[in-house]
Scaffold this active site. Structure first.
Site, PDB file in Angstrom:
ATOM      1  CE  LYS A 233      56.646  41.371  38.161  1.00  0.00           C
ATOM      2  NZ  LYS A 233      55.408  41.096  37.452  1.00  0.00           N
ATOM      3  NE  ARG A 270      51.336  45.627  40.317  1.00  0.00           N
ATOM      4  CZ  ARG A 270      52.273  45.184  41.142  1.00  0.00           C
ATOM      5  NH1 ARG A 270      53.489  44.934  40.688  1.00  0.00           N
ATOM      6  NH2 ARG A 270      52.006  44.973  42.425  1.00  0.00           N
TER       7      ARG A 270
HETATM    8  N1  HH2 Z   1      53.339  41.744  39.714  1.00  0.00           N
HETATM    9  C1  HH2 Z   1      53.375  41.625  41.057  1.00  0.00           C
HETATM   10  C2  HH2 Z   1      52.215  41.752  41.817  1.00  0.00           C
HETATM   11  N2  HH2 Z   1      51.031  42.027  41.229  1.00  0.00           N
HETATM   12  N3  HH2 Z   1      49.775  42.459  39.280  1.00  0.00           N
HETATM   13  C3  HH2 Z   1      49.717  42.588  37.950  1.00  0.00           C
HETATM   14  N4  HH2 Z   1      48.544  42.858  37.353  1.00  0.00           N
HETATM   15  N5  HH2 Z   1      50.822  42.442  37.157  1.00  0.00           N
HETATM   16  C4  HH2 Z   1      52.043  42.166  37.693  1.00  0.00           C
HETATM   17  O1  HH2 Z   1      53.030  42.034  36.921  1.00  0.00           O
HETATM   18  C5  HH2 Z   1      52.155  42.014  39.118  1.00  0.00           C
HETATM   19  C6  HH2 Z   1      50.963  42.170  39.897  1.00  0.00           C
HETATM   20  C7  HH2 Z   1      54.682  41.354  41.718  1.00  0.00           C
HETATM   21  O2  HH2 Z   1      55.313  42.565  42.070  1.00  0.00           O
HETATM   22  P1  HH2 Z   1      55.271  43.184  43.550  1.00  0.00           P
HETATM   23  O3  HH2 Z   1      53.880  43.547  43.929  1.00  0.00           O
HETATM   24  O4  HH2 Z   1      56.242  44.283  43.663  1.00  0.00           O
HETATM   25  O5  HH2 Z   1      55.827  42.036  44.460  1.00  0.00           O
HETATM   26  P2  HH2 Z   1      55.166  41.093  45.543  1.00  0.00           P
HETATM   27  O6  HH2 Z   1      54.224  40.180  44.831  1.00  0.00           O
HETATM   28  O7  HH2 Z   1      56.348  40.375  46.136  1.00  0.00           O
HETATM   29  O8  HH2 Z   1      54.438  41.938  46.556  1.00  0.00           O
END
Ligand code: HH2
Length: 295
Positions: A233, A270
């Site tokens: 992040k 995660r």
């Molecule tokens: N972060 C993201 C997405 N979903 N869910 C939970 N529970 N906690 C988190 O910190 C979280 C989440 C963002 O990361 P990522 O899925 O890699 O990115 P994007 O939203 O751009 O797909």
């Protein structure tokens, strides 16, 4: 490992749909984004076969839970339609069943989750924290009987959430929200052993807010287990001053995962880099470090 029937809350386990996961070590949730625009792995797993290959690799690397998402919620992301989310998701969820791993669905839409439940998912990861009554109602369906729930805090909407977020007391406000949502779900019969609480790092939070939440995370224990999503992040880039792409934030992400799990009692981390995280956790455990909420 199928869930046993039990009415007794047992926080030595995380009850997650068809699985009952022992918590003698922190659990690694691997991120599988089937999106063109996710902030660090967008476009990599857009075809169902690429998604299955990535999931298979994470299984070999020791992942405990797969978190599948078909809509990016990164700062500035535009929402996708329900039909597009389902079009991306359903063929992948069908294929993932053969892996024999707990499947988490990262979605904030009740209609999407509803259809995914019929295919077999074990955890609902709702970045809007089960504010939607329709999302809460799904938990009463037979298909959701033992399903895990992840209640995440987000301030505002992805498109605008990083535009100067303000809190009077970020820890009190975020933890207050999470505890209130957990209490609502518990009143509907969802046991603590099925609940994950997640402050939502980067979701309507500055670096200062993220750090305050991470350093206080252990105080949140009580209504359920804890999840920390820090991997790659922006806060890792801000803390390190590294200006490269999110994929180059591995070192900082590992440090954050170790701190969350071993010093702040996060039950689940995660992450995008499963192999590296599993290795780091094994070395920490071999050196006698135990998951704990004490620093
Ligand atoms: N972060 C993201 C997405 N979903 N869910 C939970 N529970 N906690 C988190 O910190 C979280 C989440 C963002 O990361 P990522 O899925 O890699 O990115 P994007 O939203 O751009 O797909």
């Amino acid at each position: 490992m199928f869930a046993e029937k039990s009415q007794v809350p047992d926080l030595a386990f995380f009850l997650c749909g068809r699985y009952r996961l022992a918590l003698d070590r922190p659990l690694v949730m691997g991120v599988l984004n089937i999106t063109p625009d996710s902030f660090s792995d967008g476009g990599q797993h857009i075809s169902p076969s690429a998604a299955l290959d990535a999931a298979q690799l994470m299984k070999e690397q020791g992942v405990d839970i797969l978190d599948v998402g078909a809509e990016s919620t990164r700062p500035g992301a535009s929402p996708v339609s329900e039909s597009e989310e389902l079009r991306r998701l359903l063929p992948v969820l069908e294929r993932l069943q053969i892996l024999g791993l707990p499947i988490s669905l990262d979605s904030r839409r009740a209609q999407v989750v509803r259809q995914a439940l019929d295919l077999g998912i074990d955890l609902i990861n709702d970045v809007t924290g089960f504010r939607d009554p329709a999302m809460q109602a799904l938990l009463q369906l037979p298909q959701a009987k033992h399903c895990g729930v992840c209640i995440m805090h987000m301030k505002g909407e992805p498109q605008t959430m990083q535009a100067n977020p303000h809190y009077d007391d970020v820890v009190a406000e975020v933890f207050g929200f999470l505890n209130q949502q957990a209490a609502q779900l518990k009143a509907q019969g969802i046991g603590s052993e099925r609940i994950l609480l997640d402050p939502g790092f980067g979701f309507g939070k500055t670096l200062h807010h993220n750090l305050a939440l991470l350093q206080a995370l252990a105080e949140l224990k009580g209504h359920g287990h804890l999840l920390a999503g820090l991997s790659r992040k922006r806060m890792i880039g801000e803390l390190t001053g590294h200006k490269g792409p999110p994929t180059e934030r591995l070192g900082g992400s590992l440090a954050a995962a170790l701190y969350a799990a071993f010093h702040q009692g996060a039950t689940v981390v995660r992450v995008h880099d499963v192999q590296a995280t599993v290795q780091a956790f094994k070395v920490w455990a071999a050196l006698g470090m135990r998951p704990s909420a004490e620093s």
